[in-house]
Every structure is written in C-alpha cells, then in structure tokens.
Motif scaffolding. Sequence first.
Motif, PDB file in Angstrom:
ATOM      1  N   ASN A  21       0.800  -1.187   0.048  1.00 34.55           N
ATOM      2  CA  ASN A  21       0.082   0.033   0.027  1.00 34.55           C
ATOM      3  C   ASN A  21       0.956   1.206  -0.168  1.00 34.55           C
ATOM      4  O   ASN A  21       1.070   1.788   1.017  1.00 34.55           O
ATOM      5  CB  ASN A  21      -0.965  -0.090   1.207  1.00 34.55           C
ATOM      6  N   PRO A  22       1.578   1.566  -1.128  1.00 40.35           N
ATOM      7  CA  PRO A  22       2.519   2.733  -1.178  1.00 40.35           C
ATOM      8  C   PRO A  22       2.170   3.857  -0.711  1.00 40.35           C
ATOM      9  O   PRO A  22       2.824   4.476  -0.252  1.00 40.35           O
ATOM     10  CB  PRO A  22       2.993   2.441  -2.564  1.00 40.35           C
ATOM     11  N   ASN A  57      -5.406  -0.744  -0.624  1.00 43.95           N
ATOM     12  CA  ASN A  57      -5.387  -2.282  -1.431  1.00 43.95           C
ATOM     13  C   ASN A  57      -5.979  -2.987  -0.151  1.00 43.95           C
ATOM     14  O   ASN A  57      -5.113  -3.567   0.443  1.00 43.95           O
ATOM     15  CB  ASN A  57      -4.004  -2.641  -1.762  1.00 43.95           C
ATOM     16  N   PRO A  58      -6.901  -2.867   0.243  1.00 43.93           N
ATOM     17  CA  PRO A  58      -7.430  -3.645   1.737  1.00 43.93           C
ATOM     18  C   PRO A  58      -7.141  -4.873   1.542  1.00 43.93           C
ATOM     19  O   PRO A  58      -7.273  -5.682   0.560  1.00 43.93           O
ATOM     20  CB  PRO A  58      -9.030  -3.266   1.801  1.00 43.93           C
ATOM     21  N   SER A  59      -6.703  -5.571   2.829  1.00 42.35           N
ATOM     22  CA  SER A  59      -6.661  -7.012   2.947  1.00 42.35           C
ATOM     23  C   SER A  59      -7.390  -7.490   4.261  1.00 42.35           C
ATOM     24  O   SER A  59      -7.242  -6.801   5.140  1.00 42.35           O
ATOM     25  CB  SER A  59      -5.258  -7.258   2.928  1.00 42.35           C
ATOM     26  N   TRP A  70      -5.355   0.893   9.852  1.00 41.42           N
ATOM     27  CA  TRP A  70      -6.835   0.345   9.790  1.00 41.42           C
ATOM     28  C   TRP A  70      -7.493   1.595   9.718  1.00 41.42           C
ATOM     29  O   TRP A  70      -7.890   2.415  10.730  1.00 41.42           O
ATOM     30  CB  TRP A  70      -7.133  -0.262  11.152  1.00 41.42           C
ATOM     31  N   PRO A  71      -8.256   1.905   8.530  1.00 38.79           N
ATOM     32  CA  PRO A  71      -8.894   3.189   8.052  1.00 38.79           C
ATOM     33  C   PRO A  71     -10.101   3.400   9.204  1.00 38.79           C
ATOM     34  O   PRO A  71     -10.188   4.612   9.457  1.00 38.79           O
ATOM     35  CB  PRO A  71      -9.262   3.071   6.793  1.00 38.79           C
ATOM     36  N   VAL A  89      -7.692  -4.065   6.335  1.00 36.89           N
ATOM     37  CA  VAL A  89      -6.601  -3.146   6.876  1.00 36.89           C
ATOM     38  C   VAL A  89      -5.848  -2.810   5.509  1.00 36.89           C
ATOM     39  O   VAL A  89      -5.952  -3.507   4.473  1.00 36.89           O
ATOM     40  CB  VAL A  89      -5.532  -3.797   7.767  1.00 36.89           C
ATOM     41  N   ASN A  90      -5.038  -1.764   5.480  1.00 37.19           N
ATOM     42  CA  ASN A  90      -3.852  -1.585   4.424  1.00 37.19           C
ATOM     43  C   ASN A  90      -2.537  -2.092   5.204  1.00 37.19           C
ATOM     44  O   ASN A  90      -2.055  -1.465   5.915  1.00 37.19           O
ATOM     45  CB  ASN A  90      -3.790  -0.064   4.230  1.00 37.19           C
ATOM     46  N   ASN A  91      -1.972  -3.297   4.521  1.00 39.13           N
ATOM     47  CA  ASN A  91      -0.852  -3.728   5.040  1.00 39.13           C
ATOM     48  C   ASN A  91       0.364  -2.715   4.497  1.00 39.13           C
ATOM     49  O   ASN A  91       0.168  -2.601   3.284  1.00 39.13           O
ATOM     50  CB  ASN A  91      -0.449  -5.048   4.733  1.00 39.13           C
ATOM     51  N   ILE A  92       1.403  -2.546   5.332  1.00 41.71           N
ATOM     52  CA  ILE A  92       2.175  -1.434   4.999  1.00 41.71           C
ATOM     53  C   ILE A  92       3.581  -1.887   5.133  1.00 41.71           C
ATOM     54  O   ILE A  92       4.417  -0.917   4.724  1.00 41.71           O
ATOM     55  CB  ILE A  92       2.030   0.078   5.549  1.00 41.71           C
TER      56      ILE A  92
END
Length: 123
Positions: A21-22, A57-59, A70-71, A89-92
Amino acid sequence: MDIEIEIIGKGKVKAILDDRNPETAQIIYDNLPIEGEANIWLQEIYFDVPLKLDYENPSSKTKRGDLSYWPPGSAFCIFYGNSQPASDVNNIGRVEGDLELFHKAENDDKIVIRRFTNIQQEF
C-alpha cells in the motif's frame, strides 16, 4: 523505508515500510515521528494516529510481523502473533527485528514510531 518502533522503557525494533500500500506507507513515513498509547487485542497492538486515510489495497489477512493501517479507526497496527484484523486493513510493512518485544507490551504503554537513522542502535 526503514523505521524504528519503540515501546518506551521496554525496547525497540527495526521495521520496513513496503509497497503493498505505497501511498499509505509514504504518508505515514512523511508524518513520522508518530506517538500513541498501546491497545492490546489478542496478539495485535494498535493505537490511534493523527491521520485520516482511506483504503488503498485492503486486505482481510495479515502475517505475523505485519504492520498495517486500519482506516475505520485511524489506527496503526502491529500484528505480532497469529491474530487477524477485525476488518480490512492496509498492510504497509513488516517488523524486521524480534517480535518478542511486543509480547511485553501492556495497554497504555507509550509507543513511538520514527524514521530509522542509526544502524548502530541496539535491537
């Protein structure tokens, strides 16, 4: 993008923000340092951050050591065990150091995330 995660009084570890999730990772990196108070849920630490970001890019899945945003709760999450997120979540990024530090965390511990700048710090 290398970062450092410190639990005040307990230790610190190195982590890296990656390209899953850049945009989310870059915004978080650009706003470092970020501080918060730990909340423990199963084998996850999360805390509110002063950023309101959307899903990129939610996962619904994470791996041990994943860092996520976590938005719905504007929260930074550290998955140090077998827990999975309550919702997407957006894994970053990923923790590169020993995950044992996070097993020592307690609710309300102060956590600081900052840019990693000194390769000679102890982990």
